[in-house]
Scaffold this motif. Structure first.
Motif, mmCIF file in Angstrom:
data_model
loop_
_atom_site.group_PDB
_atom_site.id
_atom_site.type_symbol
_atom_site.label_atom_id
_atom_site.label_comp_id
_atom_site.label_asym_id
_atom_site.label_seq_id
_atom_site.Cartn_x
_atom_site.Cartn_y
_atom_site.Cartn_z
ATOM 1 N N UNK A 67 0.823 -1.210 0.000
ATOM 2 C CA UNK A 67 0.000 0.000 0.000
ATOM 3 C C UNK A 67 0.860 1.263 0.000
ATOM 4 N N UNK A 68 1.939 1.251 0.789
ATOM 5 C CA UNK A 68 2.822 2.428 0.858
ATOM 6 C C UNK A 68 3.446 2.719 -0.504
ATOM 7 N N UNK A 84 10.925 -8.526 -6.041
ATOM 8 C CA UNK A 84 11.246 -7.545 -5.006
ATOM 9 C C UNK A 84 10.154 -6.482 -5.014
ATOM 10 N N UNK A 85 9.967 -5.835 -3.876
ATOM 11 C CA UNK A 85 9.123 -4.645 -3.861
ATOM 12 C C UNK A 85 9.851 -3.543 -4.636
ATOM 13 N N UNK A 86 9.124 -2.827 -5.456
ATOM 14 C CA UNK A 86 9.749 -1.748 -6.229
ATOM 15 C C UNK A 86 10.179 -0.621 -5.292
ATOM 16 N N UNK A 87 11.454 -0.281 -5.353
ATOM 17 C CA UNK A 87 11.992 0.773 -4.492
ATOM 18 C C UNK A 87 12.541 1.951 -5.291
ATOM 19 N N UNK A 88 12.500 1.847 -6.624
ATOM 20 C CA UNK A 88 13.028 2.909 -7.488
ATOM 21 C C UNK A 88 11.936 3.423 -8.433
ATOM 22 N N UNK A 95 11.176 7.726 -1.709
ATOM 23 C CA UNK A 95 11.262 7.859 -0.239
ATOM 24 C C UNK A 95 10.921 6.553 0.485
ATOM 25 N N UNK A 96 9.853 5.901 0.059
ATOM 26 C CA UNK A 96 9.504 4.620 0.671
ATOM 27 C C UNK A 96 10.571 3.581 0.330
ATOM 28 N N UNK A 123 12.579 0.765 2.753
ATOM 29 C CA UNK A 123 12.454 -0.692 2.616
ATOM 30 C C UNK A 123 13.763 -1.327 2.152
ATOM 31 N N UNK A 124 14.618 -0.573 1.445
ATOM 32 C CA UNK A 124 15.927 -1.115 1.064
ATOM 33 C C UNK A 124 16.842 -1.194 2.280
#
Length: 443
Positions: A277-278, A305-309, A330-331, A335-336
């Motif tokens: 959700x974040x 992986x959760x997308x962090x970029x 930012x999120x 998480x990384x």
């Protein structure tokens, strides 16, 4: 395992519990679990000298986990009320103290006998070579092995042996004759492997004796991935690069991976939903990112992986994330840094592409770059890649901006593969909670 039988009977007697089939069924179930875990975690394997503490830790882990699984099984089958909790706890504690107590007493008696000169096995070394000298050093260092080195045998002259000539007590033929007369118990051959014919002749002559004969190779054994003697027909072979996970060991590790990842996904499901959700609410794009990596035997797999970029790089050239990288959301930064972006990889474990513990998978582009620069790099693919690993809990996680950092990571990966056991996997998972999630090098 006889201790566990006796201690159950003692625990029942102390607590006034009558002997019945329910407790006998419980005993057999617990013994089966204990045997499975003991074999999986290599409880009864021959440990190196000086690893008695590790043996005690292994015993504690196997016994504790077997009792916890037994109690959990009773809970699932709704049979927990059938058994006395006090008796079960007494059984566990009595078994633990009896196991450890016996090992401590036996170790003390054995060491005392060796210190008094009883039960020592006489050892002779053929070859006053660097490997022979190192062997003698280890024998003298670890008195608990009960070995006594009587000296070296070599056919070379004292002039050629230089400063170590004072340790020479005879020619090779004299060692062979001593073995034939049963005057020694073990004979180590520490000659260069180039002297193949000479070694073959010595072994042939020693066939007329009952002495234990051991060959100490002079090449770098630390580069062997999994030193194991096997055969093709009637030809003996020594594995140099071979995965330690085969047969029943592969079954143990895969079973553990499936059970652990399934439980983990259930337990962390609220976290997975929260992170998803974040990501969705703070930046445009998909929640998950599937990146190509190398898996078992160098085959390509898709790692989730959760997308962090803001971008999703999966090309021939992948730029590693660095401190203050503008591509990171930012999120994504959070998480990384906390490794939450890697949680979807439990799905990779379930489908068999990854393991809970193993060398971390690198991007294909990084693999192609470093395999040409780091010796034995591709050997890390002899096992499935993992969510966490030995390198990560030892601080080699995150950006590898120098060749030295990558070399250290590979060094720890290969050390893990050489020394794999289910106990090591459990240890790494435990330490991950303290060392593996948050790291200053992860951007």
């Amino acid at each position: 395992m006889m201790f566990m039988v006796v201690m159950l009977l003692l625990a029942m007697y102390i607590n006034g519990i009558p002997y019945g089939k329910d407790y006998w069924l419980l005993l057999f179930a617990n013994l089966a679990i204990f045997s499975y875990l003991g074999e999986s975690m290599q409880l009864y394997r021959v440990l190196r000298a000086g690893q008695f503490t590790l043996r005690i830790m292994l015993l504690f882990a196997v016994l504790s986990i077997s009792f916890l699984l037994t109690v959990f099984m009773l809970f699932l089958m709704k049979e927990a009320e059938t058994y006395s909790r006090l008796t079960l706890m007494s059984w566990y504690l009595l078994s633990l103290f009896s196991f450890i107590g016996w090992r401590l007493i036996y170790r003390k008696i054995k060491h005392q006998r060796y210190a008094n000169g009883f039960g020592l096995r006489k050892v002779a070394i053929i070859g006053l070579t660097p490997s022979g000298l190192k062997l003698q050093e280890q024998i003298n260092k670890h008195k608990e092995m009960g070995l006594k080195c009587i000296g070296f045998f070599d056919d070379r002259t004292e002039e050629r042996l230089a400063e170590h000539s004072d340790q020479l007590i005879g020619k090779v033929q004299e060692a062979v004759e001593m073995a034939q007369r049963n005057e020694i118990n073990k004979l180590y051959i520490c000659l260069p492997l180039l002297a193949e014919k000479r070694i073959a002749n010595i072994i042939h002559e020693l066939g007329d004796s009952t002495v234990d004969v051991l060959l100490v190779p002079d090449f770098l054994l630390k580069n062997l991935m999994h030193a194991n003697v096997s055969s093709v027909g009637n030809i003996d072979t020594i594995s140099v690069f071979e995965s330690p996970l085969s047969g029943i060991k592969e079954f143990y590790k895969r079973t553990f991976d499936i059970l652990f990842s399934a439980c983990a996904l259930i337990g962390i499901s609220p976290v997975l939903i929260g992170v998803a959700l974040a990501i969705k609410l703070t930046s445009p794009g998909p929640i998950l990112f599937r990146q190509d990596r190398y898996g078992l035997d160098g085959k390509r797999i898709g790692v989730y992986k959760f997308r962090s970029m803001k971008v999703m790089e999966n090309k021939d050239v992948v730029v590693q994330a660095t401190k203050g990288d503008s591509r990171i959301t930012p999120v994504g930064a959070f998480i990384r840094r906390t490794s939450l972006d890697e949680l979807p990889q439990f799905f990779n474990v379930l489908i068999g592409d990854m393991s809970v513990v193993g060398p971390r998978p690198h991007a294909v582009a990084h693999n192609e770059e470093y395999r040409k620069q780091v010796d034995y790099y591709m050997l890390r693919h002899k096992v499935r890649p993992g969510i966490t690993g030995w390198a990560q809990i030892n601080g080699w996680r995150g950006e590898t901006d120098t060749l030295e950092k990558m070399e250290k990571r590979i060094e720890y990966d290969l050390e893990y593969i050489r020394n794999w056991s289910l106990w090591l996997d459990i240890k790494i998972i435990f330490l991950t909670f303290f060392k593996g999630f948050v790291n200053k090098n992860a951007y």
